[in-house]
Scaffold this motif. Sequence first.
Motif, PDB file in Angstrom:
ATOM      1  N   PHE A  50       0.817  -1.211   0.000  1.00 20.52           N
ATOM      2  CA  PHE A  50       0.000   0.000   0.000  1.00 20.52           C
ATOM      3  C   PHE A  50       0.855   1.268   0.000  1.00 20.52           C
ATOM      4  CE2 PHE A  50      -3.446  -2.850   0.846  1.00 20.52           C
ATOM      5  CZ  PHE A  50      -4.582  -2.189   0.413  1.00 20.52           C
ATOM      6  N   ARG A  51       1.909   1.247   0.833  1.00 21.02           N
ATOM      7  CA  ARG A  51       2.703   2.473   0.926  1.00 21.02           C
ATOM      8  C   ARG A  51       3.546   2.701  -0.323  1.00 21.02           C
ATOM      9  NH1 ARG A  51       3.289   4.392   7.025  1.00 21.02           N
ATOM     10  NH2 ARG A  51       1.188   3.771   7.528  1.00 21.02           N
ATOM     11  N   LEU A  52       3.989   1.618  -0.907  1.00 23.00           N
ATOM     12  CA  LEU A  52       4.748   1.743  -2.152  1.00 23.00           C
ATOM     13  C   LEU A  52       3.877   2.433  -3.206  1.00 23.00           C
ATOM     14  CD1 LEU A  52       7.213   0.813  -4.002  1.00 23.00           C
ATOM     15  CD2 LEU A  52       5.871  -1.209  -4.476  1.00 23.00           C
ATOM     16  N   ALA A  53       2.650   1.952  -3.350  1.00 22.99           N
ATOM     17  CA  ALA A  53       1.758   2.546  -4.336  1.00 22.99           C
ATOM     18  C   ALA A  53       1.434   4.002  -3.964  1.00 22.99           C
ATOM     19  CB  ALA A  53       0.486   1.722  -4.454  1.00 22.99           C
ATOM     20  N   GLN A  54       1.080   4.219  -2.707  1.00 29.30           N
ATOM     21  CA  GLN A  54       0.756   5.585  -2.255  1.00 29.30           C
ATOM     22  C   GLN A  54       1.885   6.545  -2.572  1.00 29.30           C
ATOM     23  OE1 GLN A  54       0.037   5.288   1.966  1.00 29.30           O
ATOM     24  NE2 GLN A  54      -2.026   4.462   1.627  1.00 29.30           N
ATOM     25  N   HIS A  55       3.094   6.058  -2.312  1.00 34.16           N
ATOM     26  CA  HIS A  55       4.268   6.891  -2.486  1.00 34.16           C
ATOM     27  C   HIS A  55       4.385   7.406  -3.917  1.00 34.16           C
ATOM     28  CE1 HIS A  55       8.232   8.202  -1.176  1.00 34.16           C
ATOM     29  NE2 HIS A  55       8.668   7.863  -2.370  1.00 34.16           N
ATOM     30  N   TYR A  56       3.938   6.587  -4.860  1.00 36.20           N
ATOM     31  CA  TYR A  56       4.026   6.983  -6.269  1.00 36.20           C
ATOM     32  C   TYR A  56       2.662   7.325  -6.851  1.00 36.20           C
ATOM     33  CZ  TYR A  56       8.861   5.642  -6.144  1.00 36.20           C
ATOM     34  OH  TYR A  56      10.191   5.581  -5.830  1.00 36.20           O
ATOM     35  N   LYS A  57       1.740   7.691  -5.957  1.00 41.58           N
ATOM     36  CA  LYS A  57       0.389   8.085  -6.391  1.00 41.58           C
ATOM     37  C   LYS A  57      -0.306   6.971  -7.163  1.00 41.58           C
ATOM     38  CE  LYS A  57       1.406  11.835  -4.603  1.00 41.58           C
ATOM     39  NZ  LYS A  57       1.336  11.538  -3.196  1.00 41.58           N
ATOM     40  N   GLY A  58       0.034   5.760  -6.826  1.00 40.51           N
ATOM     41  CA  GLY A  58      -0.640   4.631  -7.463  1.00 40.51           C
ATOM     42  C   GLY A  58      -1.714   4.075  -6.549  1.00 40.51           C
ATOM     43  N   VAL A  59      -2.201   2.894  -6.865  1.00 42.05           N
ATOM     44  CA  VAL A  59      -3.244   2.285  -6.038  1.00 42.05           C
ATOM     45  C   VAL A  59      -2.931   0.809  -5.797  1.00 42.05           C
ATOM     46  CG1 VAL A  59      -5.063   3.864  -6.786  1.00 42.05           C
ATOM     47  CG2 VAL A  59      -4.669   1.737  -8.050  1.00 42.05           C
ATOM     48  N   THR A  60      -3.664   0.241  -4.853  1.00 37.08           N
ATOM     49  CA  THR A  60      -3.431  -1.159  -4.474  1.00 37.08           C
ATOM     50  C   THR A  60      -4.739  -1.930  -4.458  1.00 37.08           C
ATOM     51  OG1 THR A  60      -1.622  -0.411  -3.093  1.00 37.08           O
ATOM     52  CG2 THR A  60      -2.427  -2.627  -2.675  1.00 37.08           C
ATOM     53  N   TYR A  61      -4.708  -3.126  -4.976  1.00 36.16           N
ATOM     54  CA  TYR A  61      -5.876  -4.003  -4.937  1.00 36.16           C
ATOM     55  C   TYR A  61      -5.739  -4.996  -3.794  1.00 36.16           C
ATOM     56  CZ  TYR A  61      -7.080  -2.831  -9.851  1.00 36.16           C
ATOM     57  OH  TYR A  61      -7.422  -2.217 -11.009  1.00 36.16           O
ATOM     58  N   LEU A  62      -6.852  -5.378  -3.256  1.00 42.33           N
ATOM     59  CA  LEU A  62      -6.881  -6.568  -2.403  1.00 42.33           C
ATOM     60  C   LEU A  62      -7.387  -7.679  -3.305  1.00 42.33           C
ATOM     61  CD1 LEU A  62      -7.067  -8.285   0.206  1.00 42.33           C
ATOM     62  CD2 LEU A  62      -9.318  -7.289   0.588  1.00 42.33           C
ATOM     63  N   ARG A  63      -6.561  -8.694  -3.507  1.00 40.01           N
ATOM     64  CA  ARG A  63      -7.029  -9.793  -4.353  1.00 40.01           C
ATOM     65  C   ARG A  63      -7.047 -11.099  -3.570  1.00 40.01           C
ATOM     66  NH1 ARG A  63      -3.022 -11.779  -8.021  1.00 40.01           N
ATOM     67  NH2 ARG A  63      -3.139  -9.759  -9.002  1.00 40.01           N
ATOM     68  N   PHE A  64      -8.188 -11.716  -3.499  1.00 39.79           N
ATOM     69  CA  PHE A  64      -8.239 -13.030  -2.862  1.00 39.79           C
ATOM     70  C   PHE A  64      -7.738 -14.062  -3.852  1.00 39.79           C
ATOM     71  CE2 PHE A  64     -11.183 -10.618  -0.227  1.00 39.79           C
ATOM     72  CZ  PHE A  64     -10.586 -10.870   0.997  1.00 39.79           C
ATOM     73  N   ASP A  65      -6.687 -14.729  -3.448  1.00 42.07           N
ATOM     74  CA  ASP A  65      -6.067 -15.747  -4.289  1.00 42.07           C
ATOM     75  C   ASP A  65      -6.803 -17.056  -4.012  1.00 42.07           C
ATOM     76  OD1 ASP A  65      -4.121 -16.216  -6.102  1.00 42.07           O
ATOM     77  OD2 ASP A  65      -2.465 -15.633  -4.795  1.00 42.07           O
ATOM     78  N   ASP A  66      -8.029 -17.128  -4.502  1.00 43.57           N
ATOM     79  CA  ASP A  66      -8.919 -18.201  -4.043  1.00 43.57           C
ATOM     80  C   ASP A  66      -9.062 -19.329  -5.054  1.00 43.57           C
ATOM     81  OD1 ASP A  66     -10.164 -16.527  -5.811  1.00 43.57           O
ATOM     82  OD2 ASP A  66     -12.060 -16.403  -4.749  1.00 43.57           O
ATOM     83  N   THR A  67      -7.988 -20.111  -5.160  1.00 42.56           N
ATOM     84  CA  THR A  67      -8.027 -21.183  -6.158  1.00 42.56           C
ATOM     85  C   THR A  67      -8.245 -22.553  -5.535  1.00 42.56           C
ATOM     86  OG1 THR A  67      -5.628 -21.299  -6.000  1.00 42.56           O
ATOM     87  CG2 THR A  67      -6.545 -19.995  -7.806  1.00 42.56           C
ATOM     88  N   ASN A  68      -8.301 -22.596  -4.208  1.00 41.21           N
ATOM     89  CA  ASN A  68      -8.384 -23.894  -3.551  1.00 41.21           C
ATOM     90  C   ASN A  68      -9.609 -23.973  -2.643  1.00 41.21           C
ATOM     91  OD1 ASN A  68      -7.907 -26.297  -2.336  1.00 41.21           O
ATOM     92  ND2 ASN A  68      -5.844 -25.785  -1.605  1.00 41.21           N
ATOM     93  N   PRO A  69     -10.783 -24.336  -3.239  1.00 42.07           N
ATOM     94  CA  PRO A  69     -12.039 -24.254  -2.486  1.00 42.07           C
ATOM     95  C   PRO A  69     -12.072 -25.163  -1.264  1.00 42.07           C
ATOM     96  CG  PRO A  69     -12.342 -25.467  -4.528  1.00 42.07           C
ATOM     97  CD  PRO A  69     -10.967 -24.876  -4.584  1.00 42.07           C
ATOM     98  N   GLU A  70     -11.224 -26.168  -1.242  1.00 41.06           N
ATOM     99  CA  GLU A  70     -11.276 -27.090  -0.099  1.00 41.06           C
ATOM    100  C   GLU A  70     -10.811 -26.423   1.190  1.00 41.06           C
ATOM    101  OE1 GLU A  70      -8.883 -29.799  -2.301  1.00 41.06           O
ATOM    102  OE2 GLU A  70     -10.292 -31.433  -1.881  1.00 41.06           O
ATOM    103  N   LYS A  71      -9.942 -25.428   1.051  1.00 41.68           N
ATOM    104  CA  LYS A  71      -9.378 -24.828   2.262  1.00 41.68           C
ATOM    105  C   LYS A  71      -9.905 -23.430   2.549  1.00 41.68           C
ATOM    106  CE  LYS A  71      -5.045 -27.234   2.589  1.00 41.68           C
ATOM    107  NZ  LYS A  71      -3.634 -27.160   2.227  1.00 41.68           N
TER     108      LYS A  71
END
Length: 782
Positions: free
Chosen positions: A269-290
Motif C-alpha cells: 500500500f505504501r509503495l503505491a501511495q508513495h508513487y500516487k498509485g493504487v493497491t488491490y486486495l485480491r483473494f487468491d482463491d483457487t483452492n475451495p477445499e481450504k
Amino acid sequence: MEEVQTRLQKIGLDETTIKNTLKGKNALKSILQTLDLVGVKECDKKIGNLLYEMSQNLTEALDNRRALLAQYIVEGKISNKLQLEGGLEYLKTHTHLEQIPVQDFEKAAGVGIVVTPEQIKDTVAQFLKSKEDLKTIRYTYNFSEYTKQVRTLLPFAEGKLLTQELNQQIEAILGPKTEEDLKAAKTQTKKPQQQQQQQQQQQQVEEDDDECKFDISKLVARDLATTVNSEQLLNWRKENFPYEILTRFPPEPNGYLHIGHAKSINFNFRLAQHYKGVTYLRFDDTNPEKECQEFIDNIKENLRFLGYTPFKTTHASDNFGKLYEYAVQLIQKGKAYCCFLSKEESSKLRNDLKPSPYRDTNPDENLVIFRKMKMGYYKENEVCLRAKIDPTHPNPTLRDPAIFRIRFTPHPHQGDKWCIYPLYDFTHCICDSIEGITHSCCTLEFEVRRDLYYWFLKELDLYRPFVWEFSRLNVSNTVLSKRKLHHLVFNNIVDGWDDPRILTLNGLRRRGYTADSINKFCDLISVTRKGNENFIGMHVLESCIRKDLDVKAPRTMAILEPIVAIIDNVADDFSEELEVPIIPRNPQKGNRKILLTKSIYLDKNDVRTEDHADFWGVAPGKIIGLKQCGPFKVISVTANEVHLERLGKDIKPKGFLHWLSVKEATPCVVRLYDYLFEAYDPNELDDYIKGINPNSKIVCPNALMHKDLLNSKPEDKLQFERLGYFNLDFDSKDGKFIWNRTVTLQEKDKIKAIAQVEGKQVQKKDVPQQKKDATKKEGKKE
Ligand SMILES: NC(=O)CC[C@H](N)C(=O)O
C-alpha cells in the motif's frame, strides 16, 4: 581522480567519506552533480556535508528538486540534518506537485526557525521537571532516551547545544557523581550480550529507516530483462490503467493474517501511495477445499483495522473463465497436455526427470479431454492438465507443473459453477497481468516460481508485471508459520486465533496493539532481499506500542491483589480530592480526579511483613510514597492490613506505589501476558513446543480498578500506573471488565511483575541470565 578528491576536500568532507565516495560511482556522481549545479568550489564544512548528505538521499523521483534543496543549503536556510530530513520528507510526499509551495516547504524544513539558547534552557528545565524519578535513579538514567525525548520537543534545535544543556542541568540537579553513582554506572555498562545485541538491532532498524524503501528505481534495475514487454503490451496497459504504479495484496483466504502479512500489506500500500498509485486486495482463491467466507471477511476486517482501503477488491476466481480460455490456448499451441498419471506416478517421474507418457498427445485430443474435465466427466485426480515445459529442468517448478485439476467442491465465491480449478502458479501471474499490476511483490520463498510466472505470460503473450521478492519477517519469542500457529490453536495451547499472545492481527488487536503501532513497526523494519530472513526482536514491536500509547493512553490506577491500608493520622471521614493529568505528556487531554480517603487499597505485591535490604515497597518502619499524593510512614503490617501515617511533603520517599481509595475501587479481571515462547528463536529448537513459556498468561481474578472506568468499552486503552498499558477485552460485558496487558511500561518490568503476581519474590534463579541487572535496578526505580 586526484582532482575530484581535492574538490571533495575543499567542501570539507572527511577522509573516510571521501574514500567511500570515490569507491561508489553513484555517490560520487550525485555530489558532483550537486556542486556543479550550484557552482560551489569551496565552502564551509557544515554546508559541504549537508550538500553531501542531501545528494546521497536524493532518489530518482526527487532528482528535479536537487537545485531547490542545494540552494537552501548554500544560503544557510537549511542548516542542519533535521531540517534537511524535514525538507526531504516533504518533497518525497509531494512528488506530484510541479511547483512546490514555498511556505509549506519551508515550514516542513523548519526554515527560519531559530531556536535560542534560552528556549533550549527552558525546554530542558521543563522536561526534567517531568522526570519524577531522576533523583532516585540518578546517573543510571538513559541518556539517549532523554536526548531523544527533548529532541521531539525542539526538533530544530542544534543538537550539540541541546545535549550540553541537558548534561548541565542534570548535573545541577544531582550534583557531582558520587562513588555510588560510579559503581552503579559500572554495573550498568556491563551489558549482557543479548541486551547489547538487541540494542544494536534497534539501531540497525533505525538506520535502515533512513534508507528509502520505496525506491522503485532500485527494484526495477534488477532483472529488467525478464519484464521487458513489447510496446504493444505496454500500450495495452497504459490504455487500460490510469495508474503508473499498481500493487496488490493477494492473500489466500485459508487462514488468519499475522504480522508478516501486515509487513506485506504495509509495503504494497505504501509503495503505491508513495508513487500516487493504487493497491488491490485480491483473494487468491483457487483452492475451495481450504477457503471459506469467514476468512474472506476476517481479512477485509484486518485491512480496515490497519487503516488501508483497497482501491478494488478482486477475486482470482472471478477470472476462472478467462483462465480456462488461456489454458485452451496453451493446449492449442501444444504447450499443455492432459495427464492421466496418478499423483505418485507423476511425482516419481518428475523426481527421475522423466517425461509423462501423455506428453505427446495431440492438441485436438487434449482439447476434448480438457472439455470433458470441465463437464465433470472424470473423477477427482483421474486426470489433470499440465504445462508442457521441461521434465528435466533443474528447477522442479518448471517440470511440467499441473495447472488445472478436478475438485467436486463448491467454491466460496463461485458456488458450484466449476469442478475444475486452476492452480496457484498459473492463476497468480495471469491475474497480476490482467489487473495491470506493475509490481508483484512477494516473499522470497516464491523466488523459485518466478521463471514459471514469466513462462506462462510469455507463452500467452500477456503483459508482464515486475516481480520482486523480499525477505520474510520473523519475530523473536514467537512462531509465525501457518502450520505451527494451527498446532497451537488446535491443541488449545493458546485460546484461539485471536489469543493475545500470538501475532495474528486479531491477536495483536486483542492484546491492545493499535494500527498506528503496527504500521510504525512495519515502517521501521526494512523490506529487502537481504539474507534469507528478516529476524526482529519482539522488543522492537513492543517499543512501537509503548511509544504510541505513551501519548494516547489515559493514566489511571488498578490493584492486582488488594490489601487494605488505613491512614491512622487522618479523621474517619477524611477525603481529599487530587487533580492529576490524564496524560502527562499531553496536557490538552486535561485532568482526572482521584480521592484520597482514610482506607485505601494497596497491591499485596508491594507489601511485606518483613523488610529486606533491596526492597522498596511497604514494610514496617519504612517511608513510602503514594503516586500523585506524597510520602507516608508505614506503622504496621499484618497479612491483611497495613497502617500508614501521612507525612509532610518535604520528605522524599525512594519509590511511589499505586493505590486506590476503597470508595473508588470496583472489581475487574486483569490478564498479564508475557512472551509465548521463552526461547528467543523457537524455530531453532528440535521441537519448538519445548520453547513454550509456562507463565505466558497470568490471570488476576480479584483485581480492582478505579470506578471512572465503569464506562469503558472493549478496545479502550489505558495505562495502569506502574503496571503497564492495558486494553479492554472483547469479552467484557454485563458489568464484567477484563483488561489485557498489552505491554509493561518498560521492557525490564516484565520478569519482575510476573514473579510478583505469583506471590513470590524474584529469585535469582528465576531470572534469565541476561536480565539479572535489570531486575535489581528496578527496585530502586519505583
Ligand atoms: N505471490 C504472492 O505474493 C503469493 C501470494 C499467495 N496467495 C500467498 O498468500 O502466499
